[in-house]
Design a protein around this motif. Structure first.
Motif, PDB file in Angstrom:
ATOM      1  N   GLN A  32      20.908 -53.833 -50.490  1.00  0.00           N
ATOM      2  CA  GLN A  32      20.183 -53.279 -49.341  1.00  0.00           C
ATOM      3  C   GLN A  32      19.935 -54.362 -48.288  1.00  0.00           C
ATOM      4  O   GLN A  32      20.045 -54.103 -47.082  1.00  0.00           O
ATOM      5  CB  GLN A  32      18.848 -52.680 -49.799  1.00  0.00           C
ATOM      6  N   LEU A  33      19.586 -55.550 -48.749  1.00  0.00           N
ATOM      7  CA  LEU A  33      19.413 -56.674 -47.829  1.00  0.00           C
ATOM      8  C   LEU A  33      20.710 -56.954 -47.082  1.00  0.00           C
ATOM      9  O   LEU A  33      20.715 -57.132 -45.851  1.00  0.00           O
ATOM     10  CB  LEU A  33      18.961 -57.911 -48.602  1.00  0.00           C
ATOM     11  N   GLN A  34      21.818 -56.967 -47.811  1.00  0.00           N
ATOM     12  CA  GLN A  34      23.108 -57.258 -47.188  1.00  0.00           C
ATOM     13  C   GLN A  34      23.511 -56.170 -46.188  1.00  0.00           C
ATOM     14  O   GLN A  34      24.035 -56.469 -45.111  1.00  0.00           O
ATOM     15  CB  GLN A  34      24.174 -57.445 -48.271  1.00  0.00           C
ATOM     16  N   GLY A  35      23.269 -54.906 -46.536  1.00  0.00           N
ATOM     17  CA  GLY A  35      23.558 -53.825 -45.599  1.00  0.00           C
ATOM     18  C   GLY A  35      22.730 -53.941 -44.334  1.00  0.00           C
ATOM     19  O   GLY A  35      23.224 -53.713 -43.222  1.00  0.00           O
ATOM     20  N   THR A  36      21.466 -54.331 -44.490  1.00  0.00           N
ATOM     21  CA  THR A  36      20.575 -54.522 -43.344  1.00  0.00           C
ATOM     22  C   THR A  36      21.068 -55.648 -42.448  1.00  0.00           C
ATOM     23  O   THR A  36      21.168 -55.496 -41.223  1.00  0.00           O
ATOM     24  CB  THR A  36      19.151 -54.836 -43.837  1.00  0.00           C
ATOM     25  N   LEU A  37      21.390 -56.782 -43.049  1.00  0.00           N
ATOM     26  CA  LEU A  37      21.813 -57.942 -42.265  1.00  0.00           C
ATOM     27  C   LEU A  37      23.154 -57.694 -41.583  1.00  0.00           C
ATOM     28  O   LEU A  37      23.369 -58.129 -40.442  1.00  0.00           O
ATOM     29  CB  LEU A  37      21.892 -59.172 -43.166  1.00  0.00           C
ATOM     30  N   MET A  38      24.057 -56.972 -42.254  1.00  0.00           N
ATOM     31  CA  MET A  38      25.350 -56.687 -41.639  1.00  0.00           C
ATOM     32  C   MET A  38      25.175 -55.823 -40.395  1.00  0.00           C
ATOM     33  O   MET A  38      25.818 -56.056 -39.362  1.00  0.00           O
ATOM     34  CB  MET A  38      26.295 -56.013 -42.633  1.00  0.00           C
ATOM     35  N   ALA A  39      24.295 -54.822 -40.463  1.00  0.00           N
ATOM     36  CA  ALA A  39      24.057 -53.969 -39.302  1.00  0.00           C
ATOM     37  C   ALA A  39      23.444 -54.769 -38.156  1.00  0.00           C
ATOM     38  O   ALA A  39      23.832 -54.603 -36.991  1.00  0.00           O
ATOM     39  CB  ALA A  39      23.142 -52.809 -39.687  1.00  0.00           C
ATOM     40  N   ILE A  40      22.489 -55.634 -38.488  1.00  0.00           N
ATOM     41  CA  ILE A  40      21.867 -56.463 -37.453  1.00  0.00           C
ATOM     42  C   ILE A  40      22.906 -57.367 -36.800  1.00  0.00           C
ATOM     43  O   ILE A  40      22.943 -57.521 -35.566  1.00  0.00           O
ATOM     44  CB  ILE A  40      20.711 -57.287 -38.043  1.00  0.00           C
ATOM     45  N   GLU A  41      23.794 -57.956 -37.597  1.00  0.00           N
ATOM     46  CA  GLU A  41      24.844 -58.818 -37.056  1.00  0.00           C
ATOM     47  C   GLU A  41      25.773 -58.031 -36.137  1.00  0.00           C
ATOM     48  O   GLU A  41      26.189 -58.536 -35.080  1.00  0.00           O
ATOM     49  CB  GLU A  41      25.630 -59.456 -38.200  1.00  0.00           C
ATOM     50  N   GLU A  42      26.117 -56.788 -36.516  1.00  0.00           N
ATOM     51  CA  GLU A  42      26.973 -55.958 -35.671  1.00  0.00           C
ATOM     52  C   GLU A  42      26.309 -55.664 -34.327  1.00  0.00           C
ATOM     53  O   GLU A  42      26.945 -55.744 -33.266  1.00  0.00           O
ATOM     54  CB  GLU A  42      27.295 -54.644 -36.386  1.00  0.00           C
ATOM     55  N   ILE A  43      25.034 -55.317 -34.377  1.00  0.00           N
ATOM     56  CA  ILE A  43      24.307 -54.987 -33.150  1.00  0.00           C
ATOM     57  C   ILE A  43      24.190 -56.223 -32.251  1.00  0.00           C
ATOM     58  O   ILE A  43      24.422 -56.151 -31.030  1.00  0.00           O
ATOM     59  CB  ILE A  43      22.917 -54.420 -33.496  1.00  0.00           C
ATOM     60  N   ASN A  44      23.871 -57.352 -32.849  1.00  0.00           N
ATOM     61  CA  ASN A  44      23.739 -58.585 -32.063  1.00  0.00           C
ATOM     62  C   ASN A  44      25.078 -59.011 -31.463  1.00  0.00           C
ATOM     63  O   ASN A  44      25.147 -59.501 -30.328  1.00  0.00           O
ATOM     64  CB  ASN A  44      23.157 -59.704 -32.915  1.00  0.00           C
ATOM     65  N   ALA A  45      26.161 -58.817 -32.233  1.00  0.00           N
ATOM     66  CA  ALA A  45      27.493 -59.174 -31.725  1.00  0.00           C
ATOM     67  C   ALA A  45      27.887 -58.305 -30.538  1.00  0.00           C
ATOM     68  O   ALA A  45      28.695 -58.716 -29.691  1.00  0.00           O
ATOM     69  CB  ALA A  45      28.528 -59.045 -32.840  1.00  0.00           C
ATOM     70  N   ALA A 293      22.488 -46.594 -46.716  1.00  0.00           N
ATOM     71  CA  ALA A 293      21.332 -46.122 -45.948  1.00  0.00           C
ATOM     72  C   ALA A 293      20.620 -47.285 -45.264  1.00  0.00           C
ATOM     73  O   ALA A 293      20.145 -47.154 -44.133  1.00  0.00           O
ATOM     74  CB  ALA A 293      20.378 -45.366 -46.860  1.00  0.00           C
ATOM     75  N   ALA A 294      20.542 -48.439 -45.948  1.00  0.00           N
ATOM     76  CA  ALA A 294      19.945 -49.622 -45.334  1.00  0.00           C
ATOM     77  C   ALA A 294      20.727 -50.039 -44.103  1.00  0.00           C
ATOM     78  O   ALA A 294      20.154 -50.507 -43.105  1.00  0.00           O
ATOM     79  CB  ALA A 294      19.886 -50.765 -46.343  1.00  0.00           C
ATOM     80  N   TYR A 295      22.031 -49.855 -44.159  1.00  0.00           N
ATOM     81  CA  TYR A 295      22.908 -50.188 -43.034  1.00  0.00           C
ATOM     82  C   TYR A 295      22.713 -49.216 -41.868  1.00  0.00           C
ATOM     83  O   TYR A 295      22.437 -49.633 -40.737  1.00  0.00           O
ATOM     84  CB  TYR A 295      24.360 -50.169 -43.514  1.00  0.00           C
ATOM     85  N   PHE A 296      22.833 -47.913 -42.139  1.00  0.00           N
ATOM     86  CA  PHE A 296      22.814 -46.984 -41.008  1.00  0.00           C
ATOM     87  C   PHE A 296      21.422 -46.845 -40.404  1.00  0.00           C
ATOM     88  O   PHE A 296      21.280 -46.535 -39.214  1.00  0.00           O
ATOM     89  CB  PHE A 296      23.447 -45.632 -41.358  1.00  0.00           C
ATOM     90  N   GLN A 297      20.351 -47.093 -41.192  1.00  0.00           N
ATOM     91  CA  GLN A 297      19.024 -46.954 -40.606  1.00  0.00           C
ATOM     92  C   GLN A 297      18.742 -48.033 -39.559  1.00  0.00           C
ATOM     93  O   GLN A 297      17.975 -47.794 -38.614  1.00  0.00           O
ATOM     94  CB  GLN A 297      17.939 -46.944 -41.687  1.00  0.00           C
ATOM     95  N   VAL A 298      19.372 -49.191 -39.689  1.00  0.00           N
ATOM     96  CA  VAL A 298      19.221 -50.225 -38.663  1.00  0.00           C
ATOM     97  C   VAL A 298      19.857 -49.757 -37.357  1.00  0.00           C
ATOM     98  O   VAL A 298      19.307 -49.965 -36.259  1.00  0.00           O
ATOM     99  CB  VAL A 298      19.831 -51.562 -39.121  1.00  0.00           C
TER     100      VAL A 298
END
Length: 391
Positions: A32-45, A293-298
């Motif tokens: 879940q942590l990894q899914g969260t961080l990956m989404a944040i990295e995508e948004i920031n990129a 879900a951790a990914y898409f909720q970000v």
């Protein structure tokens, strides 16, 4: 929490991230942590949100409800964070709930749960009981029979989930043979009396709400007893790809799980998601429903933040209602009626490669019903039942 909404060009949007990196549920929470961080990295990129990056403040709550509550309090007071992503076990969500309600913060919760809750300070993106338990009960009673043995971990989610499954099975003229609960840190030896009782009672399937490291112990004890999953599978809502990786193929093959997402979904969106995840975290890493879900909720949060342009909880909550996103499982949407998410129910069975063969799946995103007002099974217009392959 009331936030200053004066534009602050260049300053990051700060959010709290509370997923355990140690303790009994660290395995699943790490994904879940990894899914969260990956989404944040995508948004920031992609330029962040309105020109500002999202800055995650990551803490390790150690799978301990008291630590979750203490860290949530510190993030919301000392760090002045109003939005938290986190929690796996319901006991940890319940520990954080008074904090976010008292401080008027917002928790985005990406785990399936027992339902019967609707806080204005939580956005629930994991499955409600009508999006996994109902489908699992229907599939199992159709394919295996309706005499059920229940075994779970000793905390709130297993008790409530078993209560719901009991009602669903009884509505299908079934019978509950036993209901056992073991500590979260139960060893394989601790499951020996349960295995002996299962042998005596001969259920049609075992409904497991065991979580964390003890999950592998249950499945290994089952395998060592020589039981046949083609005749009497372990069925679960909590045994995901993360747990299968720990259990191993030999002891998990033939067992059944219901979830809105499996990493085996055959779609271009999911293949891209899995590929990015493995590129980022390792070629042998596997996604799962809580991770997805951790990914898409970000991404849903970021869409709402673009509209609100402010971390004020009331403005963010209003903006997130009705938000949609093309998630790996399919298009999801936050339901303004109850803060939960439209999801795509599926049933999977572990195949010879250790992946979930999808044996049943919804044809539509299902409206969340956290209070399980409608106990009826999904109609044929909503669910497609695939013929079982030989295990």
């Amino acid at each position: 929490m009331q936030m200053d909404c004066t534009p602050k060009s260049g300053e990051p949007w700060r959010v709290g991230v509370l997923f355990s990196q140690t303790g009994v549920t660290a395995g699943i929470e790490r994904t879940q942590l990894q899914g969260t961080l990956m989404a944040i990295e995508e948004i920031n990129a992609g330029g962040g949100v309105n020109g500002r990056e999202i800055l995650p403040i990551v803490q390790d709550p150690q799978s301990d409800p008291a630590v979750f509550a203490a860290l949530a309090e510190r993030l919301m007071t000392e760090e002045r964070v109003s939005v938290l992503f986190g929690c796996y076990m319901s006991s940890t969500r319940k520990a954080i709930l008074p904090v976010v309600e008292r401080r008027n913060g917002l928790l985005l919760y990406s785990t399936l749960y027992e339902g019967f809750e609707c806080s204005r300070n939580v956005i629930y993106t994991g499955a409600a009981p009508n999006q996994n338990g109902r489908q699992l009960a229907d599939y199992l009673t159709r394919e295996y029979g309706s005499r059920v043995y229940m075994v779970g971990s000793d905390y709130i989610y297993p008790y409530e989930s078993s209560r719901i499954m009991r009602e669903l099975v009884l509505q299908r003229s079934g019978k509950i043979l036993a209901e056992k609960y073991l500590p979260l840190n139960a060893t394989q030896k601790a499951f020996a009396p349960v295995i002996r009782d299962i042998r005596r009672k001969e259920p049609d399937f075992i409904f497991s709400t065991v979580v964390g490291a003890a999950t592998a112990h249950l499945y290994h004890a089952y395998a060592e007893a020589g039981f046949d999953p083609a005749r009497m599978p372990i069925a679960s809502l909590t045994t995901s790809e993360a747990e299968i990786s720990d259990i191993g193929v030999a002891a998990s093959r033939g067992h059944v799980t219901a979830a809105p997402y499996f990493d085996s979904i055959d779609s271009e969106a999911n293949r891209r998601f899995v590929a990015r995840y493995r590129e980022r975290f390792g070629e042998h890493e596997r996604t799962n429903a809580s991770c997805e879900a951790a990914y898409f909720q970000v991404h849903l949060f970021a869409q709402a933040l673009r509209i609100a342009n402010c971390m004020d909880t009331d403005r963010l909550r209003d903006a997130i209602f009705g938000q949609e996103f093309d998630a790996p499982q399919g298009r999801v949407r936050i339901d303004p009626d109850n803060n939960h998410t439209y999801l795509w129910p599926r049933v999977g069975r572990v195949d010879a490669d250790g992946r979930f063969e999808i044996v049943a799946e919804s044809l539509v995103a299902m409206k969340p019903d956290p209070y399980l007002v409608d106990h009826n099974v999904a109609g044929e217009a909503d669910i497609r039942w695939r013929r079982q392959a030989t295990v």
